[in-house]
Design an enzyme around this catalytic site. Structure first.
Site, short mmCIF file in Angstrom:
data_model
loop_
_atom_site.label_atom_id
_atom_site.label_comp_id
_atom_site.label_asym_id
_atom_site.label_seq_id
_atom_site.Cartn_x
_atom_site.Cartn_y
_atom_site.Cartn_z
CD GLU A 28 8.23 -1.74 12.09
OE1 GLU A 28 7.58 -0.66 11.32
OE2 GLU A 28 8.28 -2.56 11.73
CB THR A 78 0.72 -12.46 6.46
OG1 THR A 78 -0.40 -12.27 5.30
CG2 THR A 78 2.12 -12.83 5.80
CB CYS A 96 -2.20 0.27 8.00
SG CYS A 96 -0.77 1.18 8.16
CD GLU A 107 4.01 -1.73 13.65
OE1 GLU A 107 2.86 -1.58 13.68
OE2 GLU A 107 4.88 -1.67 14.60
N GLY A 121 2.20 -6.35 7.27
CA GLY A 121 1.33 -6.62 6.35
C GLY A 121 -0.08 -7.19 7.02
CG ASN A 147 -0.28 -0.22 2.25
OD1 ASN A 147 0.83 -0.60 2.67
ND2 ASN A 147 -0.96 0.53 3.57
P1 NDP Z 1 0.18 -9.29 3.13
O1 NDP Z 1 0.01 -9.83 4.56
O2 NDP Z 1 -0.86 -10.27 2.30
O3 NDP Z 1 1.69 -9.28 2.40
C1 NDP Z 1 2.56 -8.64 3.27
C2 NDP Z 1 3.82 -9.09 2.63
O4 NDP Z 1 4.08 -10.35 3.37
C3 NDP Z 1 3.93 -9.19 1.11
O5 NDP Z 1 5.42 -8.86 0.90
C4 NDP Z 1 3.61 -10.61 1.01
O6 NDP Z 1 4.15 -11.32 -0.10
C5 NDP Z 1 4.15 -11.16 2.10
N1 NDP Z 1 3.87 -12.71 2.67
C6 NDP Z 1 2.76 -13.19 2.31
N2 NDP Z 1 2.78 -14.57 2.78
C7 NDP Z 1 3.85 -14.48 3.50
C8 NDP Z 1 4.43 -15.73 4.28
N3 NDP Z 1 3.61 -16.88 4.33
N4 NDP Z 1 5.56 -15.36 5.07
C9 NDP Z 1 6.18 -14.19 4.51
N5 NDP Z 1 5.82 -13.39 3.90
C10 NDP Z 1 4.45 -13.37 3.30
O7 NDP Z 1 -0.59 -7.91 3.44
P2 NDP Z 1 -0.78 -6.96 2.05
O8 NDP Z 1 0.40 -6.72 1.12
O9 NDP Z 1 -2.02 -7.42 1.37
O10 NDP Z 1 -0.93 -5.59 2.77
C11 NDP Z 1 -2.21 -5.03 3.46
C12 NDP Z 1 -2.17 -5.45 4.96
O11 NDP Z 1 -1.07 -4.54 5.43
C13 NDP Z 1 -3.10 -4.95 5.44
O12 NDP Z 1 -4.03 -5.67 6.43
C14 NDP Z 1 -3.02 -3.48 5.99
O13 NDP Z 1 -3.67 -3.10 7.41
C15 NDP Z 1 -1.63 -4.13 6.70
N6 NDP Z 1 -0.64 -2.77 6.75
C16 NDP Z 1 -0.33 -2.56 8.24
C17 NDP Z 1 0.54 -1.47 8.46
C18 NDP Z 1 1.00 -1.10 9.83
O14 NDP Z 1 1.88 -0.32 10.05
N7 NDP Z 1 0.28 -1.59 10.85
C19 NDP Z 1 0.80 -0.47 7.48
C20 NDP Z 1 0.54 -0.81 6.14
C21 NDP Z 1 -0.21 -2.10 5.77
P3 NDP Z 1 3.06 -11.06 -1.61
O15 NDP Z 1 2.78 -9.69 -1.80
O16 NDP Z 1 3.78 -12.11 -2.55
O17 NDP Z 1 1.52 -11.80 -0.90
#
Ligand code: NDP
Length: 481
Positions: A461, A230, A282, A248, A226, A150
């Site tokens: 963080e 995950t 987020c 996070e 993420g 994002n």
């Molecule tokens: P995901 O959890 O789908 O993915 C995050 C990252 O993890 C990506 O690089 C993804 O790769 C990778 N990933 C996926 N599966 C695994 C695994 N089994 N082991 C290790 N890494 C893995 O999140 P999104 O990318 O869809 O992002 C959106 C989410 O992030 C929302 O829930 C949002 O709230 C959260 N977020 C939280 C923030 C915070 O500061 N708390 C800030 C921004 C977002 P791939 O892309 O290939 O799936």
């Protein structure tokens, strides 16, 4: 078409298996470049390079480490236009947002930690004339940094910069959905002369590259941003290996609006906190609670302004709403609008896919959506949607709104709008979230701890906490007689 490359041991290299994935431009719904479909072997090569670079980097004087980070920061600034365009195309977000928020904040991350490390000091504790204790902080080792789509470069750099500043070497994975700015960062690192192996970027899928990073025995520390699901999977794999973890995760942030707020400021900011980046931040507020005397007025004005938001070409100067990041994400958001209707909600505006025409007719555009009439505890109000969809709901008392606000599994961020100072402090203290913005939103001071509570994450963080996270404390106790 451009083939993005991995950045391993100081060089741009293809994935070992020579396989690539399609990278989509969400504004046009078309493939515009290819991403390495890396696997465990690429991660192992990257970890080997990071391991080899660690002994030298971890004892490189801080002022030299700082110079590299500051050089990277200034190269990001010099390449602002190019990076912002790349991020806008990769992500679908309006170009002006990438130009004014994402990319400047990525430069700020390198700048902040590049200077912060110079002022970071460890502690000592004197036991009068008996002994003195001091704490050494050693960089943990090879850090694994995994980030979402994002705010691609901003969140990527938010992890990498403190890790490098602390003396860790890094193996990082950007989201496969938005890899382009991480690729451009590799080029910047080469230009900055960052020693080989200090930062390694491996592109590819989460279940291949991400999980290979999480489970690699030579990576003792992981910083992940993420989704909550995950994050739980990463914790499951990493916990038995006793890795240091910062997670996070997702949010379902409440906006609490009291009738005595500064109405115009509140309304203007609520437009941003609801729909900036198509609601895919987020920290966006997705549940808006309004004190009953203000409810009808707010509803009318909020809906009216939302209907006027221009949707379309992310490069358009007037565009406020770009495309959401992918087709599957668009479908997920639309399924939540359907769920809201099933749960008894009324869609006051939006709720549909938009064809903005021309070269963008295949793009993933959604109308910004406002829904009312839902119970606070229905699924629409409890689960993260992560799109341009908000619910609105009236409340009568502080106790009631706090109960609504705190009812989800999440606890990332919140906003409170009131001119009543004592109430602002009281409510801020009682909201279960890691961040409370009073009469503002997304105002960040990088020195402050950042992160969520409950299912929104563990660890903090930001500030010196992030540098400490990438180090291990060792107490040395010296007896004086
Ligand atoms: P995901 O959890 O789908 O993915 C995050 C990252 O993890 C990506 O690089 C993804 O790769 C990778 N990933 C996926 N599966 C695994 C695994 N089994 N082991 C290790 N890494 C893995 O999140 P999104 O990318 O869809 O992002 C959106 C989410 O992030 C929302 O829930 C949002 O709230 C959260 N977020 C939280 C923030 C915070 O500061 N708390 C800030 C921004 C977002 P791939 O892309 O290939 O799936």
């Amino acid at each position: 078409m451009l083939k993005i490359q991995n950045y391993i041991n100081g060089e741009l290299v293809p994935p070992t298996g020579n396989q690539y994935l399609d990278n989509y431009d969400p504004a046009r719904g078309k493939v515009y470049s290819y991403i390495p479909d890396s696997d465990e072997k690429d991660v192992e090569t990257a970890v080997a390079a990071a391991k080899e670079a660690f002994p030298a980097w971890s004892v490189t004087p801080k002022d030299i480490r700082s110079k590299y980070l500051l050089k990277i920061a200034s190269l990001i600034e010099e390449n602002l236009e190019k990076l912002a365009k790349a991020e806008s195309i990769d992500n679908g977000k309006p170009l002006h947002l990438a130009k004014t928020v994402d990319i400047p904040r990525a430069a700020a991350n390198f700048h902040f930690y590049g200077t912060g490390i110079l002022h970071y000091s460890a502690h000592s504790h004197s036991m009068e004339d008996t002994a003195v204790n001091y704490t050494l902080r050693h960089p943990v080792g090879v850090a694994g940094c995994i980030s979402p789509w994002n705010l691609p470069l901003y969140l990527f750099s938010w992890k990498i910069a403190p890790a490098l500043a602390a003396g860790c070497t890094v193996v990082a994975k950007p989201s496969e959905v938005t890899p382009m700015t991480a690729f451009l960062l590799s080029e910047i690192c080469i230009q900055a002369g960052l020693p080989k192996g200090v930062l390694n970027i491996v592109h590819g899928l989460g279940h291949k590259v991400g999980s290979a990073i999480t489970s690699n025995k030579d990576i003792p520390v992981i910083s992940f941003t993420g989704g909550t699901k995950t994050g739980a999977e990463i914790a499951r794999v990493a916990a038995p290996m006793f890795k240091k973890l910062s997670l996070e995760l997702g949010g379902k942030n409440p906006n609490i609006i009291f009738a005595d707020c500064d109405y115009e400021k509140m309304l203007a900011t609520t437009m941003h906190s609801s729909f900036a980046n198509q609601g895919q931040i987020c920290l966006c507020g997705s549940r808006i609670f309004i004190e009953r005397p203000l409810y009808e007025k707010f509803k009318t004005d909020f809906v009216e302004r939302t209907k006027k938001l221009s949707i379309g070409d992310p490069f358009g100067e007037k565009t406020k709403i770009g495309a959401v990041v992918s087709k599957s994400h668009m479908e997920k958001i639309l399924s939540y609008v359907e769920l809201a209707k099933e749960e008894g909600g009324t869609v006051l505006c939006g709720g549909k896919k938009v064809d903005v025409g021309g070269e963008f007719s295949e793009g993933y555009y959604l109308e910004p959506t406002i829904i009312e009439g839902l119970a606070y505890n229905c699924r629409t109000n409890q689960e993260e949607i992560f799109g341009p969809v908000v619910t609105i709901m009236p409340f009568d008392t502080e106790e009631e709104v706090l109960m609504y606000a705190n009812s989800t599994i999440y606890g990332l961020a919140s906003t409170v709008w009131t001119e009543n100072l004592t109430r602002a402090h009281r409510v801020a203290a009682d909201i279960h979230s890691g961040i409370v913005w009073v009469n503002c939103w997304l105002l960040r001071d990088l020195r402050t701890p950042f992160g969520g509570v409950k299912s929104s994450g563990v660890g903090r963080e930001g500030g010196f906490e992030a540098i400490e996270f990438f180090t291990e404390p060792k107490n040395v106790c010296i007896k004086l007689k």
